[in-house]
Design a protein around this motif. Structure first.
Motif, PDB file in Angstrom:
ATOM      1  N   SER A 161       5.983   1.498  -7.363  1.00 30.37           N
ATOM      2  CA  SER A 161       6.746   0.995  -6.988  1.00 30.37           C
ATOM      3  C   SER A 161       6.038   0.504  -5.609  1.00 30.37           C
ATOM      4  CB  SER A 161       8.591   0.200  -5.496  1.00 30.37           C
ATOM      5  OG  SER A 161       7.883   1.723  -5.212  1.00 30.37           O
ATOM      6  N   GLY A 162       5.535  -1.086  -5.146  1.00 26.79           N
ATOM      7  CA  GLY A 162       4.605  -1.315  -4.422  1.00 26.79           C
ATOM      8  C   GLY A 162       3.101  -0.624  -4.605  1.00 26.79           C
ATOM      9  N   ASN A 165       0.068  -2.710  -3.359  1.00 26.90           N
ATOM     10  CA  ASN A 165      -0.196  -1.979  -2.118  1.00 26.90           C
ATOM     11  C   ASN A 165      -0.875  -1.042  -1.782  1.00 26.90           C
ATOM     12  OD1 ASN A 165       0.518  -4.378  -1.055  1.00 26.90           O
ATOM     13  ND2 ASN A 165       2.921  -3.907  -0.078  1.00 26.90           N
TER      14      ASN A 165
END
Length: 198
Positions: A161-162, A165
């Protein structure tokens, strides 16, 4: 007509067995009259005459069975080298349309010649068909493998997840301190460190 010296007695017996006791009406019922098939299978001659199906593994296996059945007769490869191709094609066409019962009425030399021409030509056609079936099958396998690998990569990428980033932080940390080690620069840039990266 074929000369007996060009074809073995065993091959002649196998050719004659293809039409022994098999009529068009019986094709769906008879299976074992010199055919090498099970009780529910079609006679070899009918099977050899069949056109190939759609591109599939089952069709390839059926065509391989046909080729093996034709080759089991034992015809020499150079059987018709001294005969004009148009003549062989004419014999093949005649044998293809005549029923087994009609073929049985011919004298043995004519019967053997017609069936040998049919088998000889069908062996070449079946071999060509197998090549034509193999090419799209290989393409399908390649396309499916490529799709599967792509899906696996996408799924693996989606698990974190992410990730955008994280990748941005990694790039920023790497550019900010290019001389630093991975352990000193990259791991601290991501929360969770090497566990997240793994």
């Amino acid at each position: 007509m074929l000369s007996p010296r060009w074809i073995t007695v065993e091959s002649i017996e196998r050719i004659v067995a293809l039409i022994a006791g098999v009529d068009q009406e019986d094709d769906a019922e008879l299976g074992d009259a010199g055919t090498g098939e099970g009780e529910d299978g079609p006679p070899v001659l009918a099977k050899v005459k069949e056109a190939p199906g759609n591109v599939s593994l089952e069709t390839m296996l059926t065509e391989i069975d046909k080729l093996l059945a034709v080759r089991a007769i034992g015809l020499p490869l150079d059987l018709f080298t001294d005969v004009a191709p148009k003549v062989v094609a004419g014999w093949r066409a005649r044998a293809a349309v005549e029923s087994p019962s009609h073929l049985r009425t011919h004298p043995l030399p004519l019967r053997v010649t017609l069936l040998a021409a049919l088998l000889h030509e069908r062996e070449r056609e079946i071999t060509d068909t197998l090549v034509e079936l193999l090419i799209p099958t290989v393409h399908r396998i390649g396309a499916r493998a490529e799709k599967k690998v792509t899906e696996q990569l996408i799924n693996a990428f989606k698990k974190v997840s992410g990730k955008e980033n994280i990748l941005f932080k990694l790039a920023e940390a790497s550019i900010g301190t290019p001389e630093g080690t991975v352990r000193e620069v990259v791991f601290p840039a991501v929360s969770g460190g090497d566990q997240t990266l793994r």
